[in-house]
Write a protein that holds these residues in place. Structure first.
Motif, PDB file in Angstrom:
ATOM      1  N   GLY A  23       0.808  -1.215   0.000  1.00  0.00           N
ATOM      2  CA  GLY A  23       0.000   0.000   0.000  1.00  0.00           C
ATOM      3  C   GLY A  23       0.844   1.269   0.000  1.00  0.00           C
ATOM      4  O   GLY A  23       0.378   2.344  -0.370  1.00  0.00           O
ATOM      5  N   LEU A  24       2.101   1.133   0.412  1.00  0.00           N
ATOM      6  CA  LEU A  24       3.046   2.256   0.411  1.00  0.00           C
ATOM      7  C   LEU A  24       3.960   2.200  -0.822  1.00  0.00           C
ATOM      8  O   LEU A  24       5.001   2.851  -0.866  1.00  0.00           O
ATOM      9  N   ASP A  25       3.565   1.423  -1.813  1.00  0.00           N
ATOM     10  CA  ASP A  25       4.276   1.279  -3.088  1.00  0.00           C
ATOM     11  C   ASP A  25       5.644   0.611  -2.994  1.00  0.00           C
ATOM     12  O   ASP A  25       6.578   0.983  -3.703  1.00  0.00           O
ATOM     13  N   PHE A  26       5.757  -0.381  -2.122  1.00  0.00           N
ATOM     14  CA  PHE A  26       6.972  -1.180  -2.046  1.00  0.00           C
ATOM     15  C   PHE A  26       6.757  -2.502  -2.792  1.00  0.00           C
ATOM     16  O   PHE A  26       5.655  -3.040  -2.789  1.00  0.00           O
ATOM     17  N   THR A  27       7.812  -2.999  -3.395  1.00  0.00           N
ATOM     18  CA  THR A  27       7.837  -4.366  -3.891  1.00  0.00           C
ATOM     19  C   THR A  27       8.288  -5.193  -2.696  1.00  0.00           C
ATOM     20  O   THR A  27       9.304  -4.867  -2.074  1.00  0.00           O
ATOM     21  N   VAL A  28       7.555  -6.233  -2.352  1.00  0.00           N
ATOM     22  CA  VAL A  28       7.821  -6.976  -1.119  1.00  0.00           C
ATOM     23  C   VAL A  28       8.243  -8.415  -1.403  1.00  0.00           C
ATOM     24  O   VAL A  28       7.637  -9.103  -2.226  1.00  0.00           O
ATOM     25  N   SER A  29       9.287  -8.845  -0.706  1.00  0.00           N
ATOM     26  CA  SER A  29       9.670 -10.252  -0.698  1.00  0.00           C
ATOM     27  C   SER A  29       9.697 -10.686   0.762  1.00  0.00           C
ATOM     28  O   SER A  29       9.692  -9.850   1.665  1.00  0.00           O
ATOM     29  N   GLU A  30       9.691 -11.991   0.986  1.00  0.00           N
ATOM     30  CA  GLU A  30       9.588 -12.507   2.351  1.00  0.00           C
ATOM     31  C   GLU A  30      10.638 -13.570   2.626  1.00  0.00           C
ATOM     32  O   GLU A  30      11.083 -14.266   1.710  1.00  0.00           O
ATOM     33  N   ALA A  31      11.017 -13.677   3.896  1.00  0.00           N
ATOM     34  CA  ALA A  31      11.885 -14.743   4.373  1.00  0.00           C
ATOM     35  C   ALA A  31      11.392 -15.159   5.751  1.00  0.00           C
ATOM     36  O   ALA A  31      10.962 -14.318   6.539  1.00  0.00           O
ATOM     37  N   ALA A  32      11.460 -16.463   6.051  1.00  0.00           N
ATOM     38  CA  ALA A  32      10.937 -16.991   7.308  1.00  0.00           C
ATOM     39  C   ALA A  32      11.989 -17.056   8.412  1.00  0.00           C
ATOM     40  O   ALA A  32      11.662 -17.298   9.565  1.00  0.00           O
ATOM     41  N   ASP A  33      13.273 -16.840   8.056  1.00  0.00           N
ATOM     42  CA  ASP A  33      14.330 -16.828   9.069  1.00  0.00           C
ATOM     43  C   ASP A  33      15.542 -16.069   8.526  1.00  0.00           C
ATOM     44  O   ASP A  33      15.586 -15.698   7.359  1.00  0.00           O
ATOM     45  N   GLY A  34      16.505 -15.851   9.403  1.00  0.00           N
ATOM     46  CA  GLY A  34      17.670 -15.067   9.039  1.00  0.00           C
ATOM     47  C   GLY A  34      18.520 -15.683   7.938  1.00  0.00           C
ATOM     48  O   GLY A  34      19.062 -14.974   7.090  1.00  0.00           O
ATOM     49  N   ARG A  35      18.640 -16.994   7.921  1.00  0.00           N
ATOM     50  CA  ARG A  35      19.442 -17.679   6.887  1.00  0.00           C
ATOM     51  C   ARG A  35      18.828 -17.447   5.510  1.00  0.00           C
ATOM     52  O   ARG A  35      19.507 -17.113   4.552  1.00  0.00           O
ATOM     53  N   GLU A  36      17.516 -17.627   5.437  1.00  0.00           N
ATOM     54  CA  GLU A  36      16.782 -17.402   4.190  1.00  0.00           C
ATOM     55  C   GLU A  36      16.922 -15.935   3.766  1.00  0.00           C
ATOM     56  O   GLU A  36      17.094 -15.627   2.582  1.00  0.00           O
ATOM     57  N   ALA A  37      16.864 -15.040   4.729  1.00  0.00           N
ATOM     58  CA  ALA A  37      16.975 -13.610   4.451  1.00  0.00           C
ATOM     59  C   ALA A  37      18.357 -13.252   3.923  1.00  0.00           C
ATOM     60  O   ALA A  37      18.490 -12.462   2.988  1.00  0.00           O
ATOM     61  N   LEU A  38      19.399 -13.825   4.524  1.00  0.00           N
ATOM     62  CA  LEU A  38      20.756 -13.549   4.079  1.00  0.00           C
ATOM     63  C   LEU A  38      20.952 -14.022   2.641  1.00  0.00           C
ATOM     64  O   LEU A  38      21.513 -13.299   1.813  1.00  0.00           O
ATOM     65  N   ASP A  39      20.448 -15.203   2.340  1.00  0.00           N
ATOM     66  CA  ASP A  39      20.524 -15.719   0.969  1.00  0.00           C
ATOM     67  C   ASP A  39      19.798 -14.782   0.005  1.00  0.00           C
ATOM     68  O   ASP A  39      20.289 -14.497  -1.086  1.00  0.00           O
ATOM     69  N   ALA A  40      18.622 -14.286   0.420  1.00  0.00           N
ATOM     70  CA  ALA A  40      17.840 -13.374  -0.428  1.00  0.00           C
ATOM     71  C   ALA A  40      18.598 -12.065  -0.669  1.00  0.00           C
ATOM     72  O   ALA A  40      18.610 -11.542  -1.784  1.00  0.00           O
ATOM     73  N   CYS A  41      19.260 -11.550   0.362  1.00  0.00           N
ATOM     74  CA  CYS A  41      20.008 -10.297   0.239  1.00  0.00           C
ATOM     75  C   CYS A  41      21.222 -10.463  -0.673  1.00  0.00           C
ATOM     76  O   CYS A  41      21.570  -9.545  -1.421  1.00  0.00           O
ATOM     77  N   LEU A  42      21.857 -11.613  -0.608  1.00  0.00           N
ATOM     78  CA  LEU A  42      23.011 -11.870  -1.465  1.00  0.00           C
ATOM     79  C   LEU A  42      22.582 -11.994  -2.923  1.00  0.00           C
ATOM     80  O   LEU A  42      23.313 -11.600  -3.830  1.00  0.00           O
ATOM     81  N   ALA A  43      21.378 -12.511  -3.152  1.00  0.00           N
ATOM     82  CA  ALA A  43      20.852 -12.654  -4.507  1.00  0.00           C
ATOM     83  C   ALA A  43      20.392 -11.311  -5.069  1.00  0.00           C
ATOM     84  O   ALA A  43      20.639 -10.989  -6.229  1.00  0.00           O
TER      85      ALA A  43
END
Length: 121
Positions: A23-43
């Protein structure tokens, strides 16, 4: 359009945050834990990370420390989003590299003001 990675082990919190952020015009992705999030950030490094503290596999603090040690091209803004509200927790998060802190439960107005504070809204 700015991007936000929502990192929380609660599917409900991720869904609520996604709804507000889109609603604030962000493209959103999700991660369920820090490991998944770190992988997403590296990608693909997001502009903002909305980060839970207590998660399985890798906690929010462990993720944040690992993220800040990673040589990413951009430095995403990190907003801790948690039920941990003690001054010691907030100080530890800021010292570890968090840009802002928001308490659960949060609403659109609160989240939007925190995003404005970090220059992401």
């Amino acid at each position: 359009m700015k991007s936000c990675l929502v990192v929380d082990d609660s599917k409900v919190i991720r869904k609520v945050a996604r709804h507000i952020l889109e609603g604030l015009d962000f493209t959103v992705s999700e991660a369920a834990d820090g490991r998944e999030a770190l992988d997403a950030c590296l990608a693909s490094t997001p502009d903002v990370i909305l980060l839970d503290w207590n998660m399985p596999v890798m906690s929010g603090m462990d993720f944040l420390r690992a993220l800040r040690e990673t040589p990413l091209g951009a430095r995403p803004k990190v907003v801790f989003c948690t039920t941990e509200n003690g001054v010691a927790h907030i100080r530890a998060a800021i010292e570890a590299g968090a840009d802002e802190y928001v308490m659960k439960p949060f609403d659109r107005e609160t989240l939007q003001s925190k995003l404005q504070i970090v220059g992401a809204a």
